[in-house]
Design a protein around this motif. Sequence first.
Motif, mmCIF file in Angstrom:
data_model
loop_
_atom_site.group_PDB
_atom_site.id
_atom_site.type_symbol
_atom_site.label_atom_id
_atom_site.label_comp_id
_atom_site.label_asym_id
_atom_site.label_seq_id
_atom_site.Cartn_x
_atom_site.Cartn_y
_atom_site.Cartn_z
ATOM 1 N N ASP A 177 0.844 -1.195 0.000
ATOM 2 C CA ASP A 177 0.000 0.000 0.000
ATOM 3 C C ASP A 177 0.884 1.253 0.000
ATOM 4 O O ASP A 177 1.457 1.583 1.036
ATOM 5 C CB ASP A 177 -0.914 0.006 1.228
ATOM 6 C CG ASP A 177 -1.904 1.164 1.205
ATOM 7 O OD1 ASP A 177 -2.213 1.654 0.097
ATOM 8 O OD2 ASP A 177 -2.360 1.567 2.305
ATOM 9 N N PRO A 178 1.013 1.935 -1.142
ATOM 10 C CA PRO A 178 0.430 1.614 -2.447
ATOM 11 C C PRO A 178 1.158 0.437 -3.092
ATOM 12 O O PRO A 178 2.230 0.038 -2.630
ATOM 13 C CB PRO A 178 0.637 2.911 -3.245
ATOM 14 C CG PRO A 178 1.870 3.506 -2.649
ATOM 15 C CD PRO A 178 1.811 3.178 -1.179
ATOM 16 N N PRO A 179 0.597 -0.114 -4.161
ATOM 17 C CA PRO A 179 1.249 -1.263 -4.802
ATOM 18 C C PRO A 179 2.669 -0.925 -5.247
ATOM 19 O O PRO A 179 2.924 0.151 -5.781
ATOM 20 C CB PRO A 179 0.347 -1.541 -6.016
ATOM 21 C CG PRO A 179 -0.972 -0.941 -5.657
ATOM 22 C CD PRO A 179 -0.676 0.248 -4.818
ATOM 23 N N ALA A 180 3.583 -1.854 -5.024
ATOM 24 C CA ALA A 180 4.964 -1.656 -5.450
ATOM 25 C C ALA A 180 5.055 -1.798 -6.964
ATOM 26 O O ALA A 180 4.271 -2.535 -7.573
ATOM 27 C CB ALA A 180 5.861 -2.690 -4.782
ATOM 28 N N ILE A 184 2.888 -4.232 -9.669
ATOM 29 C CA ILE A 184 2.162 -3.764 -10.849
ATOM 30 C C ILE A 184 2.652 -4.511 -12.086
ATOM 31 O O ILE A 184 1.865 -4.985 -12.921
ATOM 32 C CB ILE A 184 2.347 -2.237 -11.037
ATOM 33 C CG1 ILE A 184 1.737 -1.456 -9.858
ATOM 34 C CG2 ILE A 184 1.755 -1.793 -12.373
ATOM 35 C CD1 ILE A 184 0.236 -1.469 -9.801
ATOM 36 N N GLU A 185 3.963 -4.635 -12.191
ATOM 37 C CA GLU A 185 4.561 -5.299 -13.342
ATOM 38 C C GLU A 185 4.150 -6.763 -13.400
ATOM 39 O O GLU A 185 3.829 -7.294 -14.479
ATOM 40 C CB GLU A 185 6.083 -5.176 -13.264
ATOM 41 C CG GLU A 185 6.809 -5.639 -14.509
ATOM 42 C CD GLU A 185 8.312 -5.365 -14.438
ATOM 43 O OE1 GLU A 185 9.069 -6.203 -14.975
ATOM 44 O OE2 GLU A 185 8.707 -4.345 -13.849
ATOM 45 N N ALA A 186 4.129 -7.429 -12.252
ATOM 46 C CA ALA A 186 3.732 -8.843 -12.212
ATOM 47 C C ALA A 186 2.263 -9.010 -12.588
ATOM 48 O O ALA A 186 1.892 -9.952 -13.309
ATOM 49 C CB ALA A 186 3.999 -9.418 -10.825
ATOM 50 N N ALA A 187 1.416 -8.099 -12.092
ATOM 51 C CA ALA A 187 -0.010 -8.154 -12.420
ATOM 52 C C ALA A 187 -0.222 -7.947 -13.920
ATOM 53 O O ALA A 187 -0.992 -8.675 -14.562
ATOM 54 C CB ALA A 187 -0.777 -7.104 -11.624
ATOM 55 N N ARG A 188 0.476 -6.965 -14.481
ATOM 56 C CA ARG A 188 0.354 -6.702 -15.926
ATOM 57 C C ARG A 188 0.789 -7.916 -16.747
ATOM 58 O O ARG A 188 0.136 -8.278 -17.740
ATOM 59 C CB ARG A 188 1.201 -5.493 -16.312
ATOM 60 C CG ARG A 188 0.597 -4.145 -15.976
ATOM 61 C CD ARG A 188 1.408 -3.040 -16.662
ATOM 62 N NE ARG A 188 0.956 -1.704 -16.338
ATOM 63 C CZ ARG A 188 -0.052 -1.078 -16.934
ATOM 64 N NH1 ARG A 188 -0.734 -1.707 -17.888
ATOM 65 N NH2 ARG A 188 -0.387 0.152 -16.588
ATOM 66 N N ALA A 189 1.889 -8.539 -16.350
ATOM 67 C CA ALA A 189 2.399 -9.694 -17.089
ATOM 68 C C ALA A 189 1.388 -10.839 -17.070
ATOM 69 O O ALA A 189 1.163 -11.508 -18.097
ATOM 70 C CB ALA A 189 3.731 -10.137 -16.495
#
Length: 315
Positions: A177-180, A184-189
């Motif tokens: 919090d907030p997202p690291a 974010i990069e892992a979620a996008r991938a």
Amino acid sequence: MIDGRYVAIDIGTVTCRMMIADVCAGQIHVLAKEYRITNLGEGVDATHILTSQAMQRVKAALTNFLSIRENFDTSENPVRQTMVVATSAARDAENAAEFYDMLAGLGLQLQVISGEEEAALTFAGATSRFVHQHVMVVDVGGGSTEISIGLAGEKPKFSHSFNVGCRRATERFLLSDPPAPSEIEAARAWMSNEFCDWFRNVQACICQPLDRMIAVAGTATTAVSIREAMREYDSSRVDMACVTLAQLREITTRLQALPLQERQQVVGLDPNRAPVIVAGMLILEEVMHAARQTAFTVSESDILSGIVIRCANAA
């Protein structure tokens, strides 16, 4: 003279919604719309169990909805049918029978619909105003995202339900919090991997370009309300609004940099949606990348309209 009055209730992973509408000569006339953020799918991705607290939140919302329905169920224009559907969270839950029983106690017969049926209902509701256009409809939910492509007003030619939703993605990846940035990069991938293969296969079979991408549900409508800094939600300004990929990216970048407490203060964002909105915006972005789209049209006609159309056609 109306053909019939119908009630559609959609119990999603994050939101519980109701629409009361009259159907006259094939046209839908909305009388009332209600929504509550109930987070039915809280923790379901990891446990496959609906918690009693989450089910009670839905029960409270439905009890309120039913009291509103009573005001529209008159002797002159009675409600012909109330159709209640549940989607991703209920599909994933091992204790869904308990949820069925709870709703039966309220006098409601629950239908847990498949992802494919969810996509078809959403496509029918969202495309009713875009006759003869070749469109893609995207519904970002809490547990899943439904994508359908076809000629508006007809059955979609291609559709798929992806187990990629804003609550599911938040609970899997966006833990800080907030997202690291790494989260974010892992979620996008993960999202890109889920969407890209399907789009590559579909695009090889599509003979004509899309006329428009249509986005429905809370993530898409929130993009407009944040962009327009709406202190009070204005449906007339949201419905049919166009959001570009650049505008969406700007909103996502802004939100992902804020801790939850500050995100909840963003004008245009329902504070109850703040915990999962970053993931929702990321999903929309990745769908646009995979589909090679630069903008989308927001539609407030969605699965609720599709449910009403189905009820009226079956009457």
